[in-house]
Every structure is written in structure tokens, then in C-alpha cells.
Write a protein that holds these residues in place. Structure first.
Motif, PDB file in Angstrom:
ATOM      1  N   ALA A 187       0.842  -1.202   0.000  1.00 52.87           N
ATOM      2  CA  ALA A 187       0.000   0.000   0.000  1.00 52.87           C
ATOM      3  C   ALA A 187       0.877   1.253   0.000  1.00 52.87           C
ATOM      4  CB  ALA A 187      -0.904  -0.004   1.224  1.00 52.87           C
ATOM      5  N   PRO A 188       0.322   2.371  -0.431  1.00 52.97           N
ATOM      6  CA  PRO A 188       1.061   3.639  -0.345  1.00 52.97           C
ATOM      7  C   PRO A 188       1.352   3.979   1.121  1.00 52.97           C
ATOM      8  CG  PRO A 188      -0.904   3.881  -1.704  1.00 52.97           C
ATOM      9  CD  PRO A 188      -0.988   2.532  -1.058  1.00 52.97           C
ATOM     10  N   TYR A 189       2.407   4.736   1.333  1.00 53.22           N
ATOM     11  CA  TYR A 189       2.795   5.135   2.677  1.00 53.22           C
ATOM     12  C   TYR A 189       1.728   6.028   3.299  1.00 53.22           C
ATOM     13  CZ  TYR A 189       5.583   6.778   6.554  1.00 53.22           C
ATOM     14  OH  TYR A 189       6.035   7.057   7.824  1.00 53.22           O
ATOM     15  N   ASP A 190       1.439   5.793   4.580  1.00 50.27           N
ATOM     16  CA  ASP A 190       0.453   6.570   5.333  1.00 50.27           C
ATOM     17  C   ASP A 190       1.187   7.511   6.287  1.00 50.27           C
ATOM     18  OD1 ASP A 190      -1.530   7.578   6.972  1.00 50.27           O
ATOM     19  OD2 ASP A 190      -2.094   5.634   7.823  1.00 50.27           O
ATOM     20  N   ASP A 191       1.164   8.808   6.005  1.00 49.66           N
ATOM     21  CA  ASP A 191       1.869   9.789   6.830  1.00 49.66           C
ATOM     22  C   ASP A 191       1.271   9.961   8.220  1.00 49.66           C
ATOM     23  OD1 ASP A 191       4.068  10.808   5.215  1.00 49.66           O
ATOM     24  OD2 ASP A 191       2.513  11.562   3.870  1.00 49.66           O
ATOM     25  N   ASP A 192       0.125   9.348   8.486  1.00 47.81           N
ATOM     26  CA  ASP A 192      -0.507   9.455   9.796  1.00 47.81           C
ATOM     27  C   ASP A 192      -0.210   8.266  10.705  1.00 47.81           C
ATOM     28  OD1 ASP A 192      -1.661  11.970   9.466  1.00 47.81           O
ATOM     29  OD2 ASP A 192      -3.387  11.124   8.417  1.00 47.81           O
ATOM     30  N   ASN A 193       0.687   7.360  10.301  1.00 49.94           N
ATOM     31  CA  ASN A 193       0.996   6.218  11.173  1.00 49.94           C
ATOM     32  C   ASN A 193       1.793   6.701  12.393  1.00 49.94           C
ATOM     33  OD1 ASN A 193       4.010   5.377  11.018  1.00 49.94           O
ATOM     34  ND2 ASN A 193       3.479   5.715   8.854  1.00 49.94           N
ATOM     35  N   ILE A 194       1.757   5.922  13.448  1.00 43.89           N
ATOM     36  CA  ILE A 194       2.347   6.341  14.721  1.00 43.89           C
ATOM     37  C   ILE A 194       3.843   6.605  14.628  1.00 43.89           C
ATOM     38  CG2 ILE A 194       2.674   3.984  15.568  1.00 43.89           C
ATOM     39  CD1 ILE A 194       1.860   5.114  18.374  1.00 43.89           C
ATOM     40  N   PHE A 195       4.570   5.838  13.809  1.00 42.84           N
ATOM     41  CA  PHE A 195       6.015   6.060  13.721  1.00 42.84           C
ATOM     42  C   PHE A 195       6.324   7.341  12.944  1.00 42.84           C
ATOM     43  CE2 PHE A 195       6.865   1.251  14.304  1.00 42.84           C
ATOM     44  CZ  PHE A 195       6.573   1.377  15.656  1.00 42.84           C
ATOM     45  N   ALA A 196       5.512   7.669  11.950  1.00 41.30           N
ATOM     46  CA  ALA A 196       5.679   8.944  11.243  1.00 41.30           C
ATOM     47  C   ALA A 196       5.478  10.097  12.226  1.00 41.30           C
ATOM     48  CB  ALA A 196       4.705   9.039  10.081  1.00 41.30           C
ATOM     49  N   LYS A 197       4.500   9.961  13.106  1.00 42.67           N
ATOM     50  CA  LYS A 197       4.238  11.002  14.105  1.00 42.67           C
ATOM     51  C   LYS A 197       5.387  11.114  15.114  1.00 42.67           C
ATOM     52  CE  LYS A 197      -0.760  10.783  13.635  1.00 42.67           C
ATOM     53  NZ  LYS A 197      -2.039  10.478  14.274  1.00 42.67           N
ATOM     54  N   ILE A 198       5.967   9.974  15.501  1.00 41.04           N
ATOM     55  CA  ILE A 198       7.139   9.992  16.393  1.00 41.04           C
ATOM     56  C   ILE A 198       8.306  10.675  15.686  1.00 41.04           C
ATOM     57  CG2 ILE A 198       8.900   8.526  17.473  1.00 41.04           C
ATOM     58  CD1 ILE A 198       6.569   6.587  18.204  1.00 41.04           C
ATOM     59  N   LEU A 199       8.529  10.333  14.424  1.00 34.76           N
ATOM     60  CA  LEU A 199       9.625  10.952  13.666  1.00 34.76           C
ATOM     61  C   LEU A 199       9.452  12.470  13.555  1.00 34.76           C
ATOM     62  CD1 LEU A 199      10.056   8.266  10.878  1.00 34.76           C
ATOM     63  CD2 LEU A 199      11.816   8.967  12.525  1.00 34.76           C
ATOM     64  N   ARG A 200       8.215  12.925  13.452  1.00 32.31           N
ATOM     65  CA  ARG A 200       7.947  14.369  13.364  1.00 32.31           C
ATOM     66  C   ARG A 200       7.926  15.048  14.737  1.00 32.31           C
ATOM     67  NH1 ARG A 200       3.923  12.586   9.488  1.00 32.31           N
ATOM     68  NH2 ARG A 200       2.319  12.893  11.068  1.00 32.31           N
ATOM     69  N   GLY A 201       8.052  14.283  15.813  1.00 29.54           N
ATOM     70  CA  GLY A 201       8.042  14.844  17.154  1.00 29.54           C
ATOM     71  C   GLY A 201       6.653  15.133  17.690  1.00 29.54           C
ATOM     72  N   GLU A 202       5.621  14.612  17.038  1.00 33.51           N
ATOM     73  CA  GLU A 202       4.244  14.836  17.476  1.00 33.51           C
ATOM     74  C   GLU A 202       3.836  13.918  18.617  1.00 33.51           C
ATOM     75  OE1 GLU A 202       1.887  14.386  13.922  1.00 33.51           O
ATOM     76  OE2 GLU A 202       2.960  15.997  12.907  1.00 33.51           O
ATOM     77  N   ILE A 203       4.515  12.795  18.743  1.00 32.39           N
ATOM     78  CA  ILE A 203       4.267  11.828  19.815  1.00 32.39           C
ATOM     79  C   ILE A 203       5.615  11.573  20.490  1.00 32.39           C
ATOM     80  CG2 ILE A 203       3.609   9.443  20.351  1.00 32.39           C
ATOM     81  CD1 ILE A 203       1.708   9.513  17.979  1.00 32.39           C
TER      82      ILE A 203
END
Length: 124
Positions: free
Chosen positions: A7-23
Motif C-alpha cells: 500500500a502507499p505510505y500513510d503519513d498518519d501512522n504512529i512512527f511517522a508522528k514519532i519521527l515528526r516529534g508529534e508523539i
């Protein structure tokens, strides 16, 4: 929800959020290629996740799409984390789940490092 490794990459996955510093995460390592942090639900005495900074759904996606420099940087980051954690001797397990049958739960490539205890058989 089953993970489709194609599947295409989902920018809302938890690891994407960790990488962005949101979590927040309990980060133990970071370089230009990867971040490593402790698993919030550890399955062994030591259970650390190593996540590439690139947008890859699975090991299959990463191995097919990532440039050689990024692959080398990520693999070296995994090794650095294992050495820093003192896992090389007496040993550790390295695991990357791919897709539903492989048990993948987050649609961002990540590698589990397990250690600190005798781990036993992989599949009973």
C-alpha cells in the motif's frame, strides 16, 4: 487493521508522528538514517525499535525502493543500537514483520531488537 506491505505510505501512522516529534518516545539513538526507541509494550527484557527516517511501509518496500546509501545507513544504525545496548554477546533477535501474515501492526518499516534474556525458539 491488516497491513498491506504494498500500500502507499500513510503519513498518519504512529512512527511517522514519532519521527515528526508529534508523539513522545523514549529515544535511545538517532542519526540521519534512523531513530531508535524503547517499545511501549516490551516482549523481552530489552525490546528496542529501530525505524528508518524514510517513508517505507515494510522491509519489502524499503529493499525495493530505498537508495543503497539509505539501506546501508539504516542497517548500520541497527548494528550501532545493538552494540550500544550490549546485545552482541550473549546474543539477540532481530525481527521485521511484513504484512498481515507476518504480524505487522504499523505501516512503517521498523526492526525489533530483542535481548537481555534467553529468547528460545522463534516459532513453536
Amino acid at each position: 487493521m491488516p497491513i498491506d506491505p504494498t500500500a502507499p505510505y500513510d503519513d498518519d501512522n504512529i512512527f511517522a508522528k514519532i519521527l515528526r516529534g508529534e508523539i513522545p518516545s523514549s529515544k535511545v539513538y538517532e542519526d540521519e538514517w534512523a531513530i531508535a526507541f524503547e517499545d511501549i509494550n516490551p516482549q523481552a527484557e530489552i525490546h528496542t525499535l529501530v525505524v528508518p527516517k524514510g517513508r517505507y511501509v515494510s522491509w519489502d518496500d524499503f529493499s525495493a525502493q530505498a537508495p543503497d546509501e539509505e539501506i546501508a545507513g539504516f542497517v548500520r544504525a541497527v548494528g550501532k543500537v545493538a552494540r550500544a545496548k550490549g546485545l552482541v554477546e550473549p546474543g539477540y533477535r532481530l525481527l521485521a514483520n511484513v504484512g498481515e501474515n507476518g504480524g505487522q501492526e504499523v505501516p512503517h518499516l521498523h526492526v525489533h531488537l530483542f535481548g537481555g534474556q534467553k529468547l528460545g525458539r522463534m516459532i513453536g
